[in-house]
Design an enzyme around this catalytic site. Structure first.
Site, mmCIF file in Angstrom:
data_model
loop_
_atom_site.group_PDB
_atom_site.id
_atom_site.type_symbol
_atom_site.label_atom_id
_atom_site.label_comp_id
_atom_site.label_asym_id
_atom_site.label_seq_id
_atom_site.Cartn_x
_atom_site.Cartn_y
_atom_site.Cartn_z
ATOM 1 N N HIS A 86 0.855 -1.188 0.000
ATOM 2 C CA HIS A 86 0.000 0.000 0.000
ATOM 3 C C HIS A 86 0.895 1.244 0.000
ATOM 4 O O HIS A 86 1.320 1.710 1.068
ATOM 5 C CB HIS A 86 -0.902 0.022 1.242
ATOM 6 C CG HIS A 86 -1.893 -1.089 1.303
ATOM 7 N ND1 HIS A 86 -2.988 -1.140 0.478
ATOM 8 C CD2 HIS A 86 -1.960 -2.189 2.098
ATOM 9 C CE1 HIS A 86 -3.701 -2.223 0.765
ATOM 10 N NE2 HIS A 86 -3.098 -2.876 1.734
ATOM 11 N N HIS A 138 -1.098 -6.770 -5.173
ATOM 12 C CA HIS A 138 -1.097 -8.044 -4.457
ATOM 13 C C HIS A 138 -0.459 -9.101 -5.347
ATOM 14 O O HIS A 138 -0.656 -9.112 -6.563
ATOM 15 C CB HIS A 138 -2.527 -8.443 -4.109
ATOM 16 C CG HIS A 138 -2.707 -9.913 -3.860
ATOM 17 N ND1 HIS A 138 -3.204 -10.780 -4.823
ATOM 18 C CD2 HIS A 138 -2.441 -10.675 -2.774
ATOM 19 C CE1 HIS A 138 -3.246 -12.003 -4.329
ATOM 20 N NE2 HIS A 138 -2.782 -11.970 -3.094
ATOM 21 N N ASN A 168 0.736 -13.496 -4.941
ATOM 22 C CA ASN A 168 1.089 -14.666 -4.138
ATOM 23 C C ASN A 168 1.319 -15.869 -5.034
ATOM 24 O O ASN A 168 0.760 -15.970 -6.126
ATOM 25 C CB ASN A 168 0.038 -14.949 -3.058
ATOM 26 C CG ASN A 168 -1.172 -15.671 -3.589
ATOM 27 O OD1 ASN A 168 -1.191 -16.897 -3.686
ATOM 28 N ND2 ASN A 168 -2.195 -14.901 -3.936
ATOM 29 N N HIS A 224 -21.206 -8.004 -3.620
ATOM 30 C CA HIS A 224 -22.185 -7.138 -2.966
ATOM 31 C C HIS A 224 -22.113 -5.702 -3.486
ATOM 32 O O HIS A 224 -23.059 -4.932 -3.320
ATOM 33 C CB HIS A 224 -22.001 -7.168 -1.450
ATOM 34 C CG HIS A 224 -20.649 -6.685 -0.989
ATOM 35 N ND1 HIS A 224 -19.480 -7.367 -1.248
ATOM 36 C CD2 HIS A 224 -20.290 -5.584 -0.283
ATOM 37 C CE1 HIS A 224 -18.468 -6.705 -0.711
ATOM 38 N NE2 HIS A 224 -18.928 -5.617 -0.129
#
Length: 319
Positions: free
Chosen positions: A115, A125, A127, A194
């Protein structure tokens, strides 16, 4: 370490594996090297050293967390290695393979979230991880997973194109079908249902991957990890010193709320870590330090903030 003339890919050595059987030791050596090289390169950009925090897990295994807070470039960032084991797979790990629930398991990986303080520099991000499960009298069931994705607050098309092109380059030696497949998977995975919006501009994502056999699947996973610095550092260097004010910082904090929502509600890695008794401080170090939520906030029409929604938070072919 400066950035002029710096080629991050030259730091990495591919670990060749010829056996078709899973080799956890080779994967672990690679992941430890990857963590060290990435943290070192990021320290060269920031000028501040990461804190190194080794930890043990009572149920088996442990890890090394490398964290920077209040750096010169990174407001918060973590590059974490973990190697844990257990006697019964957590529900999040066996979700796609119910037949292996209850098996002994071993999991290892490197995960990072960065960040930056500057709102014009995107969050990122990445991984790469390896799972294997064992049961007496049965063959090991194993797979790789991973990927990387970019989350800008103020979008730049050249940044999105560069990031996606580097992801495509990482996968190219392993088949032309992988990049479109993994890009689509990323678009679908990093989606806030959502909110009905993507988390960012995407990248690549894969999980439960063993289709190429161990040696080739491992080589592909290494290529993804090894291309991270090349995907992100040029963008970070371009944006980290851009002038900004309170308006940009305020919008950054608001959009960071979406990042928190995804990690705590949907992210399988976070759920696995918590369900498997992982170290909470290391699992949640991916969360940003300053976040804001507002009730029914809408960006001003025609503003740069509105442009993020209209031009960037939509699934599209960037290259």
């Amino acid at each position: 370490m400066g950035t002029a003339g710096y080629n991050p890919l030259c730091l990495f050595v591919l670990r060749p594996v010829t056996s078709s059987q899973p080799n956890s030791s080779a994967v672990k050596l690679y992941l430890l090297d990857l963590q060290t090289q990435i943290a070192g390169a990021l320290e060269g950009i920031d000028g501040k050293q990461f804190i190194t925090d080794a930890w043990e897990r009572p149920e088996g295994g442990g890890g090394i967390s490398r964290l920077i807070e209040e750096g010169n470039v990174f407001e918060r960032g973590g590059v974490s290695f973990s190697h844990v084991a257990g006697k019964s797979l957590p529900p999040s790990a066996a979700a796609n393979r119910p037949e292996i629930a209850g098996r002994n398991w071993e999991a290892m990986g490197v995960s990072l979230v960065l960040h930056p303080r500057n709102p014009y520099a995107p969050t990122v991000h990445m991984n790469v991880r390896f799972f294997t499960t064992m049961a007496e009298g049965q063959d090991a069931v194993w797979w790789f997973g991973g990927g990387m994705d970019l989350t800008p607050y103020y979008g730049f098309a050249e940044d999105a194109r560069h990031f996606h092109q580097t992801c495509k380059t990482a996968l190219a030696p392993f088949g032309d079908d992988l990049h479109p497949r993994f890009k689509k998977w990323c678009d679908e995975y990093f989606y806030l249902k959502h909110r009905k919006e993507p988390r960012g501009v995407g990248g690549i994502f894969f999980d439960d991957f063993n289709a190429h056999g161990f040696a080739q699947s491992f080589a592909m996973t290494q290529s993804v990890g090894n291309h991270f610095l090349d995907a992100y550092l040029p963008i970070l260097v371009r944006r980290k010193d851009a002038p900004y004010g309170e308006r940009e910082r305020d919008f950054q904090a608001y959009r960071r709320g979406r990042y928190v929502e995804f990690n705590l509600v949907f992210d399988r890695g976070t759920l696995f870590g918590l369900q498997s008794g992982g170290r909470t401080e290391s699992i949640l170090m991916s969360l940003p330090p300053i976040v804001k939520w507002r009730y029914n906030w809408q960006p001003e029409a025609g503003s740069p903030e509105a442009g993020l929604y209209s031009d960037f938070l939509i699934h599209q072919d960037w290259i």
